[in-house]
Design an enzyme around this catalytic site. Structure first.
Site, mmCIF file in Angstrom:
data_model
loop_
_atom_site.group_PDB
_atom_site.id
_atom_site.type_symbol
_atom_site.label_atom_id
_atom_site.label_comp_id
_atom_site.label_asym_id
_atom_site.label_seq_id
_atom_site.Cartn_x
_atom_site.Cartn_y
_atom_site.Cartn_z
ATOM 1 N N CYS B 105 -10.650 -4.493 1.679
ATOM 2 C CA CYS B 105 -11.126 -3.950 0.348
ATOM 3 C C CYS B 105 -11.518 -4.992 -0.616
ATOM 4 O O CYS B 105 -12.426 -5.741 -0.489
ATOM 5 C CB CYS B 105 -9.398 -5.328 -0.160
ATOM 6 S SG CYS B 105 -9.303 -5.454 -2.552
ATOM 7 N N CYS B 108 -12.317 -7.130 -4.043
ATOM 8 C CA CYS B 108 -10.835 -8.668 -3.507
ATOM 9 C C CYS B 108 -10.840 -8.859 -1.917
ATOM 10 O O CYS B 108 -11.869 -8.651 -0.677
ATOM 11 C CB CYS B 108 -9.796 -9.463 -4.171
ATOM 12 S SG CYS B 108 -8.284 -7.653 -4.239
#
Lengths: 227, 210
Positions: B105, B108
């Site tokens: 990711c 985040c």
């Protein structure tokens, strides 16, 4: 926003520190507390996950890089509660006897309107698309490393709330999300491995139709990469 | 990690601040401390990568389950009683002789909680998030995984609601193992795509470590 959080493709952070054997979700009691508190209070405060992510993105880049993961979460929860007047920073400062960090940058939403007019899918599997060159001041989930690049729709994931508006309580704006495949070379140039791909889920508003490649390009691509 | 850090007596530090914030939220009736204890207990002990390992082992042993998992991972996991926050749009991607999958990711720390628990520190690190899309092969080498040039590395950046679990290749020499024994050799790292599953003789003392 073009924030420090948008890290895909950056250089300079060095090797991966893999020093974590086993399952260790929290490295101190306060981290566990921040995790649980966040999960309990965000919805109760009338907020949502998109706004929470954006509150992390709004942390000053220098602090973002210096603070630990759950310290950033704590900053973001404080920001959301303070923005709503539920708990002010002054109240927390009074309890601890010490001032906290400077507040995050104010959330900025452009008047940019979403484009999706209805929930009908604009793209189909196999379509060539370009990630639009958008640079919104507010929240977005289209990272810089795909913007302006051409990929192929691999799957329609269905209809989801648009984070760019939802983070700012500017409407849920349901629209399709697509799994879009980019060649690593399209994203990072000719030194990338010719076989490698990056797949990323992008909302319809992040995409536009790309022109079809000349027939010769299609032919040679098929030869190289049979599916 | 020292006890000092663990209890963080620094009044400027986050421990003092989260304590003050929790007190204020309890006083305002927005948070219940007992509920926070429950959430912590759940993510420390009830949820974790053993759930994902059960899914992988079942997929290796049961062809029909494997098919259902690849078509609808949410429904397939529900058959094993596995569901929860961050698992509502789970997608299983499978390693083969021609494709190696890797999950990140970049924006985040999105991660499939019901099958893997909360992510390890390195998954959330700036180095991992920045490099996984641009230098996946170099990153994998640091994890001891060398992917031949002609094998496609397929990186999944979980930027939307989908969460990904990698179904690693079943190692050779495990035909006689039971499903439960197989679940014991499936590592968290293999389900993120930064590790391969090794047969027990080769896994040796590392079994279950990562």
């Amino acid at each position: 926003m073009n924030g420090i959080h948008d890290m895909g493709g950056m250089d300079g952070f060095g090797e991966i520190d893999r020093g974590e054997a086993g399952y260790t979700p929290f490295h101190s009691d306060w981290e566990a507390r921040v995790f649980a508190l966040t999960n309990s209070v965000i919805a109760r405060a009338g907020s949502n996950a998109d706004e929470f992510r954006h509150a992390i993105e709004r942390i000053h880049p220098a602090r973002y890089l210096a603070a630990s993961y759950y310290a950033r979460w704590l900053d973001a929860v404080e920001t959301i509660l303070a923005d709503r007047g539920i708990v002010t920073r002054a109240e927390i400062d009074a309890r601890t006897g010490h001032p906290g960090v400077a507040p995050a940058a104010a959330a900025r939403v452009e008047s940019r309107r979403h484009r999706a007019k209805d929930e009908r899918a604009k793209f189909r599997t196999g379509d060539r698309v370009r990630a639009r060159n958008i640079n919104p001041a507010g929240h977005t989930r289209s990272p810089r490393y795909v913007r302006g690049k051409i990929g192929v729709i691999r799957r329609d994931r269905g209809i989801y709330v648009f984070p760019d508006t939802n983070a700012h309580h500017a409407g849920e704006v349901h629209q399709h999300v697509y799994s879009v495949e980019f060649r690593a070379r399209e994203l990072f140039g000719e030194t990338a491995n010719a076989h490698d791909r990056v797949l990323i889920d992008l909302w319809e508003d992040y995409l536009e139709q790309a022109a079809n490649p000349p027939p010769s390009a299609i032919k040679s691509k098929r030869k190289r990469n049979p599916r | 990690m020292s006890d000092d850090h663990r209890h963080d007596p620094n009044p400027h530090g986050p421990a003092a601040r989260v304590k003050a914030l929790e007190e204020l939220l309890v006083e305002k009736g927005l948070v219940d401390s007992a509920r926070l204890d429950e959430i912590i207990e759940t993510y420390q002990h009830a949820v974790g990568p053993r759930a994902g390992a059960r899914v992988v082992a079942r997929a290796w042993c049961d062809r029909a389950f494997h098919r259902r998992l690849m078509t609808d991972a949410v429904a397939a996991c529900a058959e094993l009683g596995i569901a929860g926050p961050e698992g509502g749009h789970l997608v299983a991607v499978e390693n083969t002789a021609r494709v190696h999958n890797l999950v990140v990711c970049t924006l985040c720390s999105c991660y499939p909680w019901p099958v893997l628990g909360l992510p390890p520190a390195w998954y959330k690190s700036f180095a991992y998030r920045s490099r996984a899309v641009k230098d996946p092969r170099g990153l994998l080498r640091e994890f001891g995984v060398v992917i031949p040039d002609e094998v496609e590395v397929r990186v999944w950046d979980s930027s939307a609601e989908q969460r990904y679990i990698v179904i690693p290749e079943r190692p050779a020499g495990t035909k006689s193992m039971t499903e439960a024994e197989l679940a014991d050799i499936v590592t968290r790292d293999s389900m993120i795509g930064v590790g391969k599953v090794l047969a027990p003789s080769r896994a040796g003392g590392r079994r279950g470590a990562r």
